[in-house]
Write an enzyme that holds these catalytic residues in place. Structure first.
Site, PDB file in Angstrom:
ATOM      1  N   SER A   1       0.832  -1.205   0.000  1.00 48.47           N
ATOM      2  CA  SER A   1       0.000   0.000   0.000  1.00 48.47           C
ATOM      3  C   SER A   1       0.871   1.261   0.000  1.00 48.47           C
ATOM      4  O   SER A   1       1.644   1.479  -0.918  1.00 48.47           O
ATOM      5  CB  SER A   1      -0.939  -0.043   1.209  1.00 48.47           C
ATOM      6  OG  SER A   1      -1.941   0.930   1.114  1.00 48.47           O
TER       7      SER A   1
ATOM      8  N   HIS B   1      -2.725  -1.336  -4.780  1.00 48.32           N
ATOM      9  CA  HIS B   1      -4.183  -1.288  -4.863  1.00 48.32           C
ATOM     10  C   HIS B   1      -4.645   0.164  -4.763  1.00 48.32           C
ATOM     11  O   HIS B   1      -3.904   1.024  -4.275  1.00 48.32           O
ATOM     12  CB  HIS B   1      -4.829  -2.129  -3.753  1.00 48.32           C
ATOM     13  CG  HIS B   1      -4.486  -1.658  -2.358  1.00 48.32           C
ATOM     14  ND1 HIS B   1      -5.032  -0.527  -1.796  1.00 48.32           N
ATOM     15  CD2 HIS B   1      -3.655  -2.172  -1.425  1.00 48.32           C
ATOM     16  CE1 HIS B   1      -4.557  -0.364  -0.581  1.00 48.32           C
ATOM     17  NE2 HIS B   1      -3.710  -1.343  -0.339  1.00 48.32           N
TER      18      HIS B   1
END
Length: 238
Positions: A127, A150
């Site tokens: 992330s 993501h």
């Protein structure tokens, strides 16, 4: 005269006893805290920073979680930049992600430092850990480490109005721009990896393992601590 000599001898003995007790307490404390009697001191020309667990920002992380507080890292970066004895920075990363703005702030600060810096992903750089990894001058990843790409997500938040959706888009664009500025991956491929639907169950994104992160242009090289330190000294000398 003899009394004075006795007092001096007694005081020396007391000082020696105090020294022995302090050394013993120091070793016991090291065993208790770190499982080892002696801790080797790192050289003063390199400053080591570890970013582990969750990146904690404006909201305090849950007490059962390992967390890196960004207000603890910022003073270290400032001190490393200002200290003439420190010639380079090594960032060790094993993070699940966390606060987006805090992680991005640390990434920008690392990237803007004038001194050479090398990052090494050990367990994971997930992330917001991705821009933290690419913020250095040169980046490494160990063969078994993973990186998860993501889109921005926030647990429990329902996007009910256009303004909220646009806010998420702007936050996402900030992260994309930083990664593109600090790595060799293309915009199209980065977005493709972020919005992949077949990689992660019940979610959107892609998991990259070791060499895959290098092949797509996110990370510079597969390697461990030895390579990272050697590269940092190479940058420091040049």
């Amino acid at each position: 005269m003899q009394n004075d000599e006795k007092r001096i001898i007694n005081q020396d003995e007391k000082n020696e006893d105090i020294k022995i007790i302090n050394e013993r307490n120091h070793k016991l404390n090291n065993v208790k805290e770190l499982g080892n009697q002696e801790i080797p001191m790192p050289p003063e020309d390199i400053h080591f920073i570890s970013i582990i667990g969750e990146i904690e920002g404006h909201i305090v992380a849950q007490p059962q979680k390992k967390a890196t507080k960004y207000e603890h890292i910022i003073p270290q970066l400032l001190a490393a930049e200002r200290d003439p004895k420190i010639k380079g920075l090594l960032i060790l990363i094993n993070t699940v992600g966390g606060d987006v703005e805090a992680g991005l702030a640390l990434s920008e600060m690392i990237n803007s430092m004038s001194k050479p810096k090398v990052s090494l992903i050990l367990g994971g750089g997930h992330s917001i850990g991705v821009p933290l990894a690419t913020s250095s001058d040169y980046s490494y990843i160990v063969p078994t480490a993973t990186m998860t790409l993501h889109p921005i997500r926030m647990t429990g938040l329902v996007i009910g109005v256009p303004q909220t959706f646009r806010y998420f888009q702007k936050m996402q664009q900030r992260i994309l721009d930083f990664i593109l500025r600090t790595s060799d991956i293309s915009r199209e491929y980065l977005k493709q990896l972020m919005y992949e639907t077949d990689e992660i169950a019940n979610d959107v994104g892609t998991i990259l393992i070791g060499q895959e992160a290098v092949e797509c242009g996110l990370i510079d090289e597969v390697g461990g601590l030895d390579k990272a330190i050697a590269k940092l000294y190479e940058l420091m000398e040049s």
